[in-house]
Enzyme design. Structure first.
Site, mmCIF file in Angstrom:
data_model
loop_
_atom_site.group_PDB
_atom_site.id
_atom_site.type_symbol
_atom_site.label_atom_id
_atom_site.label_comp_id
_atom_site.label_asym_id
_atom_site.label_seq_id
_atom_site.Cartn_x
_atom_site.Cartn_y
_atom_site.Cartn_z
ATOM 1 N N ILE A 55 0.817 -1.208 0.000
ATOM 2 C CA ILE A 55 0.000 0.000 0.000
ATOM 3 C C ILE A 55 0.856 1.267 0.000
ATOM 4 O O ILE A 55 0.331 2.365 -0.189
ATOM 5 C CB ILE A 55 -0.987 0.033 1.187
ATOM 6 C CG1 ILE A 55 -0.250 -0.090 2.530
ATOM 7 C CG2 ILE A 55 -2.046 -1.032 1.038
ATOM 8 C CD1 ILE A 55 -1.146 0.078 3.735
ATOM 9 N N TYR A 154 0.820 1.731 17.532
ATOM 10 C CA TYR A 154 -0.361 1.235 16.832
ATOM 11 C C TYR A 154 -1.599 2.038 17.225
ATOM 12 O O TYR A 154 -2.382 2.462 16.360
ATOM 13 C CB TYR A 154 -0.553 -0.243 17.167
ATOM 14 C CG TYR A 154 -1.767 -0.895 16.554
ATOM 15 C CD1 TYR A 154 -1.836 -1.140 15.191
ATOM 16 C CD2 TYR A 154 -2.831 -1.311 17.357
ATOM 17 C CE1 TYR A 154 -2.944 -1.782 14.628
ATOM 18 C CE2 TYR A 154 -3.933 -1.947 16.808
ATOM 19 C CZ TYR A 154 -3.991 -2.166 15.447
ATOM 20 O OH TYR A 154 -5.086 -2.797 14.906
ATOM 21 N N LYS A 158 -3.804 4.427 14.758
ATOM 22 C CA LYS A 158 -5.234 4.216 14.536
ATOM 23 C C LYS A 158 -6.042 5.478 14.856
ATOM 24 O O LYS A 158 -6.949 5.856 14.105
ATOM 25 C CB LYS A 158 -5.730 3.041 15.380
ATOM 26 C CG LYS A 158 -5.306 1.676 14.860
ATOM 27 C CD LYS A 158 -5.943 1.363 13.514
ATOM 28 C CE LYS A 158 -5.671 -0.042 13.044
ATOM 29 N NZ LYS A 158 -6.261 -0.317 11.713
#
Length: 344
Positions: A55, A154, A158
């Site tokens: 990605i 993380y 997010k």
């Protein structure tokens, strides 16, 4: 009649497996699966195209824009919490820059098609950061706007990407002359710990539960890295897929927010252990807490308030604690490893 094209990133992961199988069996979508690893062979028949790629590869994403008319993006690709702590900078690149690339792809698709492209984004309870155990135990069901001080890369990733989604949905290029002519229909779910009978956990800090189960079914010893009294909300993987699909079809006008909690049941590591031992009496499970991983789990809530999801788009899990283990997890995990032993 042409089928709508759905792009699924992180297609080879736990959630990708379930989502591809469900959408593929419906037969109403053309699925483009993207993952850095080769897609599992049994998933390929469901997909119009299975692409091994990154990605972060903007050339690849540019080709997707040119080649397909993508109506919905399920952006599942990420580096999970435990792995992210070992290499925070790499996690930031994948989790944030990768998401930014996909949001830009959605904008380009929206401009081309003349209507918003849906962007489904799985977030996490890792966005929460409760300061100590006493606060955690007194907090009760945590709402979407409480305790947003994550302690992991993380969780930071997010939370920031949730804000990026809101920006692209409401404010993207707000000073430009063409402001408002294209947009992203961003929708996000904060998932609790997810337990799958199909795939083995890979790098989540809440994975002590499913790891315990999968090790026991294989007859392997397991050292649980949290205390027995550690409590978190969990959900069976079929309910996670159900939640994504329900949110995707909900009318935009019914949604009062961009990010929703969902949950099914809250369970302690000790309770998890007792259920696993009952199903697999020979299981060798010990509790050997890892101080730093324990500290991370202690910063996450014991439970979350998902009343907004229930009210806005009718969320309700199919699997409570009893049904999750008795009808889904234990039978499926047992069968999985019995079949594997017969093949060997």
């Amino acid at each position: 009649m042409r089928k709508e094209v759905v792009l699924i990133t992180g297609a080879n992961g736990e959630m990708g497996h379930g989502l591809i199988q469900y959408l593929g069996q419906q037969g109403t979508y053309d699925i483009i699966a993207l993952d850095v690893q080769p897609l599992d062979e049994h998933l390929k028949p469901y997909c119009l195209r299975a692409i091994q790629g990154d990605i972060l590869d903007t050339m690849l994403l540019g080709r997707l824009v040119a080649e397909f008319e993508i109506r919905t993006i399920y952006h599942l690709a990420s580096i999970l919490s435990t792995k992210a702590e070992y290499n925070p900078e790499a996690a930031h690149r994948v989790n944030v820059e990768g998401t930014l690339n996909l949001l830009r792809l959605a904008v380009e698709q929206s401009q081309w098609q003349g209507k918003p492209v849906k962007f489904l984004y799985p977030s996490s309870i890792a966005v929460y950061g409760l300061p100590d155990l006493e606060t955690k135990r007194c907090a009760g069901k945590v709402k979407e706007y409480n305790w947003l001080e994550p302690t992991t890369m993380y969780g930071c990733n997010k939370l920031y990407c949730e804000h990026l989604g809101r920006y692209y949905a409401r404010y993207y290029r707000q000073l430009a002359a063409d402001y408002g002519q294209s947009s992203v229909d961003f929708r996000s779910i904060r998932f609790p710990g997810l337990i799958s009978a199909v795939t083995i956990p890979t790098g989540g800090t809440s994975d002590y539960g499913p790891e315990m189960l999968h090790h026991a079914a294989q007859g392997l010893p397991y050292k649980c890295f949290v205390r027995p009294d550690t409590r978190l909300p969990f959900m069976a993987m079929p309910d996670a897929i159900k939640a994504l699909l329900q949110l995707e079809v909900a009318p935009r006008s019914a949604l009062s927010q961009y990010v929703y909690n969902v949950t099914s049941f809250s369970i302690s590591a000790e309770e998890f252990y007792q259920i696993v031992k009952k199903a697999f009496p020979e299981a060798e499970i010990t509790f050997e807490p890892h101080p730093n991983r324990q500290k991370i789990v202690d910063s996450w809530p014991e439970d979350v308030d998902d009343s907004a999801a229930r009210q806005d788009w009718g969320w309700q899990p199919d699997y409570d604690l009893e049904r999750a283990f008795s009808e889904y997890l234990i039978p499926a995990v047992r069968q999985r490893y019995e079949v594997a032993r017969q093949i060997r």
